[in-house]
Design a protein around this motif. Structure first.
Motif, PDB file in Angstrom:
ATOM      1  N   ALA A 150     -13.663  24.696   9.080  1.00 32.93           N
ATOM      2  CA  ALA A 150     -14.886  24.610   8.277  1.00 32.93           C
ATOM      3  C   ALA A 150     -16.135  24.749   9.139  1.00 32.93           C
ATOM      4  CB  ALA A 150     -14.919  23.288   7.508  1.00 32.93           C
ATOM      5  N   VAL A 151     -16.139  24.143  10.318  1.00 33.58           N
ATOM      6  CA  VAL A 151     -17.292  24.289  11.222  1.00 33.58           C
ATOM      7  C   VAL A 151     -17.416  25.748  11.656  1.00 33.58           C
ATOM      8  CG1 VAL A 151     -18.345  23.548  13.392  1.00 33.58           C
ATOM      9  CG2 VAL A 151     -17.112  21.898  11.997  1.00 33.58           C
ATOM     10  N   PHE A 152     -16.281  26.386  11.941  1.00 35.04           N
ATOM     11  CA  PHE A 152     -16.266  27.811  12.299  1.00 35.04           C
ATOM     12  C   PHE A 152     -16.868  28.660  11.178  1.00 35.04           C
ATOM     13  CE2 PHE A 152     -13.932  31.825  11.704  1.00 35.04           C
ATOM     14  CZ  PHE A 152     -14.356  32.519  12.835  1.00 35.04           C
ATOM     15  N   VAL A 153     -16.432  28.430   9.949  1.00 38.21           N
ATOM     16  CA  VAL A 153     -16.947  29.195   8.803  1.00 38.21           C
ATOM     17  C   VAL A 153     -18.444  28.957   8.639  1.00 38.21           C
ATOM     18  CG1 VAL A 153     -16.854  29.424   6.278  1.00 38.21           C
ATOM     19  CG2 VAL A 153     -14.734  29.326   7.603  1.00 38.21           C
ATOM     20  N   TYR A 154     -18.884  27.732   8.843  1.00 41.75           N
ATOM     21  CA  TYR A 154     -20.316  27.433   8.741  1.00 41.75           C
ATOM     22  C   TYR A 154     -21.111  28.258   9.750  1.00 41.75           C
ATOM     23  CZ  TYR A 154     -24.706  24.895   9.031  1.00 41.75           C
ATOM     24  OH  TYR A 154     -26.041  24.576   9.060  1.00 41.75           O
ATOM     25  N   PHE A 155     -20.671  28.277  10.998  1.00 44.86           N
ATOM     26  CA  PHE A 155     -21.425  29.011  12.017  1.00 44.86           C
ATOM     27  C   PHE A 155     -21.286  30.524  11.877  1.00 44.86           C
ATOM     28  CE2 PHE A 155     -21.724  24.906  14.120  1.00 44.86           C
ATOM     29  CZ  PHE A 155     -23.052  24.935  14.502  1.00 44.86           C
ATOM     30  N   ILE A 156     -20.137  31.002  11.452  1.00 47.69           N
ATOM     31  CA  ILE A 156     -19.994  32.445  11.270  1.00 47.69           C
ATOM     32  C   ILE A 156     -20.847  32.903  10.078  1.00 47.69           C
ATOM     33  CG2 ILE A 156     -17.953  32.673   9.764  1.00 47.69           C
ATOM     34  CD1 ILE A 156     -18.381  34.620  12.977  1.00 47.69           C
TER      35      ILE A 156
END
Length: 190
Positions: free
Chosen positions: A150-156
């Protein structure tokens, strides 16, 4: 009501739902077994200074990816060999995930959609306690992996919307590496 208060309420409700569900964890699942036991043993070996070795063979292992045992070892280093501490930290990750879903949905859609998505995840029973296959009550890498995803998706998402940024892409790349160190399936994402 302002957005910060809404997010605080979502986080608090999500945390207490997950924390409350821990009391319903069946007795036979309170002590790790199978995969959870291996993660626990690897974490204890790391703390003992023996490295990333298998308890049974005493030899280094490449069977398990390292980040989740390191995550467990870091919790054990602060709170001792305490499963409750791990479960509470995983409840916190689950509650933060509800907030992250709000932020992601707001970036892509709208505040209304973000609130619906976040509340759905907050109250979604299988995510609160995945029956007998996971959730914050179990020492499985999926708890950490889902949060990192989820953190990855937020930053991407932030690296493309509304204004592209190189720093968001770099952070997303770093998170992708952490995800691959938690669950190897992440290496298929690029």
């Amino acid at each position: 009501m302002n957005e910060k208060k809404v997010l605080l309420i979502i986080f608090t409700v999500a945390f207490f739902l997950r924390f409350g569900a821990l009391s319903y964890l069946p007795r036979q699942h309170r002590t790790p077994s199978a995969d959870a036991q291996e993660y626990d043993e690897l974490a204890l070996n790391l703390l003992a200074g023996k490295g990333f070795i298998n308890f049974n063979t005493g030899k280094p292992t490449a069977w398990r990816v390292p980040l989740y045992p390191i995550f467990l070892a870091s919790i054990y280093s602060v709170f001792g060999h305490n499963y409750t501490a791990v479960r509470i930290v995983q409840c916190l990750l689950g509650a933060f995930l509800c907030v992250l879903i709000y932020l992601i949905a707001k970036e892509i859609f709208s505040s209304r959609v973000a609130l619906i998505a976040s509340l759905t995840l907050c109250f979604y029973k299988p995510y609160i306690l995945y029956s007998y296959f996971g959730g914050p009550g179990f020492l499985f890498s999926e708890n950490l992996f889902t949060f990192l995803l989820a953190v990855f998706v937020y930053f991407i998402t932030r690296s493309f919307l509304p204004k592209p940024g190189v720093s968001n892409s770099i952070i997303a790349g770093f998170l992708l590496g952490l995800m691959a160190l938690t669950r190897p399936v992440a290496s298929l994402l690029p």
